[in-house]
Design a protein around this motif. Structure first.
Motif, mmCIF file in Angstrom:
data_model
loop_
_atom_site.group_PDB
_atom_site.id
_atom_site.type_symbol
_atom_site.label_atom_id
_atom_site.label_comp_id
_atom_site.label_asym_id
_atom_site.label_seq_id
_atom_site.Cartn_x
_atom_site.Cartn_y
_atom_site.Cartn_z
ATOM 1 N N PRO A 1 0.821 -1.216 0.000
ATOM 2 C CA PRO A 1 0.000 0.000 0.000
ATOM 3 C C PRO A 1 0.853 1.265 0.000
ATOM 4 O O PRO A 1 1.944 1.305 0.568
ATOM 5 C CB PRO A 1 -0.796 -0.128 1.304
ATOM 6 N N THR A 2 0.341 2.288 -0.659
ATOM 7 C CA THR A 2 0.971 3.611 -0.617
ATOM 8 C C THR A 2 0.140 4.588 0.196
ATOM 9 O O THR A 2 0.659 5.554 0.733
ATOM 10 C CB THR A 2 1.144 4.164 -2.042
ATOM 11 N N VAL A 3 -1.166 4.325 0.287
ATOM 12 C CA VAL A 3 -2.070 5.176 1.049
ATOM 13 C C VAL A 3 -3.197 4.294 1.575
ATOM 14 O O VAL A 3 -3.566 3.308 0.935
ATOM 15 C CB VAL A 3 -2.626 6.329 0.178
ATOM 16 N N ALA A 4 -3.713 4.619 2.748
ATOM 17 C CA ALA A 4 -4.825 3.842 3.301
ATOM 18 C C ALA A 4 -6.157 4.422 2.849
ATOM 19 O O ALA A 4 -6.955 3.740 2.202
ATOM 20 C CB ALA A 4 -4.742 3.803 4.824
ATOM 21 N N LEU A 5 -6.422 5.659 3.192
ATOM 22 C CA LEU A 5 -7.701 6.295 2.864
ATOM 23 C C LEU A 5 -7.482 7.290 1.737
ATOM 24 O O LEU A 5 -7.047 8.421 1.959
ATOM 25 C CB LEU A 5 -8.282 6.974 4.101
ATOM 26 N N ARG B 1 -12.765 5.494 -0.406
ATOM 27 C CA ARG B 1 -11.899 4.588 -1.176
ATOM 28 C C ARG B 1 -10.681 4.246 -0.333
ATOM 29 O O ARG B 1 -9.945 5.137 0.108
ATOM 30 C CB ARG B 1 -11.501 5.234 -2.504
ATOM 31 N N TRP B 2 -10.497 2.939 -0.116
ATOM 32 C CA TRP B 2 -9.466 2.446 0.802
ATOM 33 C C TRP B 2 -8.405 1.632 0.058
ATOM 34 O O TRP B 2 -8.710 0.853 -0.838
ATOM 35 C CB TRP B 2 -10.096 1.544 1.864
ATOM 36 N N PHE B 3 -7.163 1.823 0.440
ATOM 37 C CA PHE B 3 -6.026 1.011 0.007
ATOM 38 C C PHE B 3 -6.054 0.703 -1.489
ATOM 39 O O PHE B 3 -6.072 -0.463 -1.898
ATOM 40 C CB PHE B 3 -5.985 -0.291 0.812
ATOM 41 N N PRO B 4 -6.046 1.718 -2.333
ATOM 42 C CA PRO B 4 -6.086 1.458 -3.783
ATOM 43 C C PRO B 4 -4.844 0.680 -4.228
ATOM 44 O O PRO B 4 -3.724 0.947 -3.786
ATOM 45 C CB PRO B 4 -6.118 2.863 -4.385
#
Length: 698
Positions: free
Chosen positions: A59-63, A72-75
């Motif tokens: 992951p690069t970002v959670a939210l 949108r979570w964990f794209p």
């Protein structure tokens, strides 16, 4: 057998990890909670990293987007619920911890405990996944089941999840209308079907139900027969008369674990669960793999303090039918490597005395047999044990027990005291009572327990990490509420959580989802419960007061029904109760109290005076009911909730068919008294005497 050593609380381990890995230190739990809701991206990323969740794409970002609904979570990440479970197989097996221990009624009576080890769980899941895949099941297909609380149900769920197909289950005691109301909406391809179940010492043949379901679900391609009673006669896997092919469970799990769980996007659908369905069609709620994994690990490990190490292994038991979200939550104990304990049977009647009055000992005997360390049940179960005079310590060795959980409705203070008095001490202290409140809607808890916080009778210990729970006033003209502290208000959640619904199945424009949770306060989740937040030194406690849409509103003073029930049901003569407050335009409201009395008790003037005195003292004089009636039983949903709002609507003249679904009730016959009473009220010929009736109207 000696009591297992108590491990360091997992929340303490997490806080130490935050200090070492993130440089974050908090003076108390309230500060940690505040950070978790003010910095949701940082918090949920920390949960991912702390539990070392695996993804081929890190992951690069959670939210990524924080709106509600539609966060949108964990794209970009990939994971699978089943993979998170099965990753524990080798370590837990090496430590000697099984995956599942279980019993049904005959096994409990014989003192036998079934056990499914981690390697065998992995083999059966992989074998079933391989056969389902060969039958054409793939990502997005719906696989439904009518199965009890048994190992086969867990195996089937994990196999379906591993393929990226979507799971949905109903309890075998549900009626055909209730099951079809749920499954028809989602058009399943495969049905797993028990031939029956045992409950209260009786075997219930459900082959007729199975036939109705097969006939009523035209999208079915395959049916898998699970022989619980040994009645099913499966086919040879070939379609018959143009219908679905029939398969034997034993054939489908006989192979090797050749299919590994498929990596899926974070928001890939995992399961479909349903609202209680007391009015209209049940809402089919879709939850995703990623959100359920994160919520399950956070709630199970950090709040409920569950897990497994080489030295100690927790055993998690929460009595539930498969029709209640607590079954899903219990299965999620496997996410952290915890052994789960399954009991398939009645909580309230010994099979040796099938025709005797209710006996509330089976669950405690199972707890002793299974050596569970965490025992959970609905609040009504503890109240029933208290009134029945159950002495759990006389029923078996409960020395392994270190925590008791409760949910479904508020746990009364006298139930806390009963638990502390009747269950074993842990390191010389009262056993930890971990009450939770959340819901099917987001497959988790908003308020819960924590092993490092003090327990106050009648309160839940804290707001859950990542759950921005507040009590709000009525909305203003702009739809905003005013935050309240130490006052009763609407339970809202102001920040997204990853386990909130992806969508409601069939709700293509999203309007049903909006109307269900976001119509009162735009952009803010309204849960439909009354809550009071109680400021404490280390954390804000919480008291749930019942459903906000069935609230008592007397002369402008709102009161949750749970407070009245606590007062009324404290009387030894009262086994159960229900209150409705009927509000009329231009005239005073009419409030009625319905009570179920202990055998031999009579609702005479003396008992009515005592009821009134208890209500005056606990609530206020204005909350004394206009009339009191004795009834045979209180209508309850399949998950055990009192059907306050449907009864209220019924008594205000609503069409019974539109406000009550008998097949979605735990005790459909209980409605008959209220139907007759409503008809008499509507005709103006009520013949039941308030405060004196003891039988159903005719």
């Amino acid at each position: 057998m000696p009591t297992p050593a108590l491990p360091e609380p997992r929340i303490t381990v997490y806080e130490r990890w935050l200090a070492q890995a993130r440089g974050l230190r908090f003076a108390c739990y309230e500060d940690l909670w505040r950070w978790s809701v003010r910095e949701p991206d940082a918090f949920w990323r920390s949960v991912w990293d702390f539990f070392d969740i695996s993804s081929p794409v890190p992951p690069t970002v959670a939210l990524a987007e924080a709106r509600m609904p539609g966060a949108r979570w964990f794209p970009g990440v990939q994971l699978n619920y089943a993979q998170q479970v099965l990753r524990h197989a080798d370590a837990a097996h090496a430590a000697g911890h099984p995956a599942i221990v279980w019993a049904d009624e005959p096994a409990l009576e014989a003192g036998r405990l079934g056990e499914l080890g981690w390697p065998e769980l992995r083999r059966q899941v992989g074998a079933l996944a391989e056969r389902l895949q060969a039958l054409g099941v793939g990502p997005g297909d719906r696989v439904v089941a009518v199965l009890g609380n048994r190992p086969e149900t867990v195996v089937a769920f994990l196999a379906v999840a591993s393929l990226g197909a979507i799971w949905s289950v109903c309890s075998p005691d549900m009626g055909p209308v209730a099951v079809l109301d749920r499954f028809r909406q989602i058009e399943p391809a495969v049905l797993l079907l028990a031939d029956g179940y045992r409950f209260g010492g009786q075997a219930h043949d459900r082959r007729a139900l199975g036939a109705e379901l097969v006939a009523g679900l035209p999208t079915l391609r395959h049916v898998v027969d699970v022989p619980v009673l040994g009645l099913a006669v499966p086919g040879d896997g070939q379609p018959a008369s143009g219908g679905p092919a029939r398969h034997a469970w034993a054939d489908l799990v006989a192979g090797e674990d050749t299919v590994a769980p498929r990596p899926l996007p974070f928001d890939a659908p995992l399961w479909i669960v349903y609202s209680s369905g007391t009015t209209g069609l049940p809402k089919p709620i879709v939850h995703g793999h990623g959100g359920v994994v994160l919520e399950g690990l956070k709630g199970g490990t950090l709040h409920n303090n569950l897990g497994a190490t080489v030295e100690t292994g927790d055993r998690f038991f929460w009595y539930s039918s498969t029709g209640w979200i607590m079954w899903n939550c219990q299965a999620s104990g496997l996410l952290g490597g915890t052994t789960i304990c399954l009991y398939d049977g009645s909580p309230a009647q010994s099979v040796r005395q099938a025709d005797a009055p209710a006996d509330w000992t089976p669950l405690w005997r199972f707890a002793a047999l299974s050596r569970c360390t965490f025992f959970g049940a609905g609040a009504a179960f503890y109240a029933s044990c208290l009134k029945a005079g159950v002495r759990p310590l006389q029923l078996g060795d409960l020395s392994a027990l270190r925590a008791v959980g409760s949910t479904g409705s508020p746990l009364a203070e006298d139930a806390y005291r009963w638990i502390w008095r009747e269950l074993p001490k842990v390191d010389g202290r009262d056993i930890w009572i971990a009450c939770i409140s959340g819901g099917t809607d987001f497959a988790g808890a908003f308020v819960a327990g924590l092993p490092t916080l003090p327990v106050v009778a009648g309160e839940m210990q804290c707001r859950c990490l990542g759950a921005a729970v507040e009590a709000w006033s009525e909305p203003d003209a702009e739809g905003r509420g005013r935050p309240l502290m130490d006052e009763v208000g609407e339970l809202v959640c102001t920040v997204p959580m990853p386990s909130m619904p992806l969508r409601l199945w069939g709700d293509d424009d999203g309007q049903r989802l909006l109307g269900s949770y976001f119509d009162t306060y735009p952009g803010v989740w309204r849960h439909g419960d009354w809550i009071r937040l109680v400021p404490r030194e280390q954390a804000t406690g919480a008291i749930i007061y019942g459903r906000s849409d069935a609230t008592i509103n007397r002369q402008g003073v709102r009161m949750g029904t749970a407070e009245l029930y606590r007062a009324v049901e404290a009387l030894p003569e009262v086994l159960d109760s229900l209150v409705v407050d009927l509000e009329y335009l231009g005239r005073e409201s009419w409030m009625a109290l319905f009570v179920v009395l202990r055998e031999g008790a009579v609702l005479d003037d003396a008992l009515k005076r005592r009821l009134v005195a208890e209500i005056r003292q606990a609530l206020s004089p204005r909350h004394v009911p206009n009339d009191v009636y004795a009834v045979p039983a209180i209508p309850r949903t399949l998950s055990g909730k009192k059907m306050e709002l449907p009864v209220k609507k019924l008594l205000m003249g609503a069409d019974p068919a539109k406000v009550m679904n008998r097949d979605a009730m735990a005790n459909a016959a209980a409605v008959d008294w209220f139907l007759a009473f409503a008809a008499q009220r509507a005709s103006g010929t009520t013949t039941i005497a308030a405060a004196s009736a003891t039988a159903a109207p005719t």
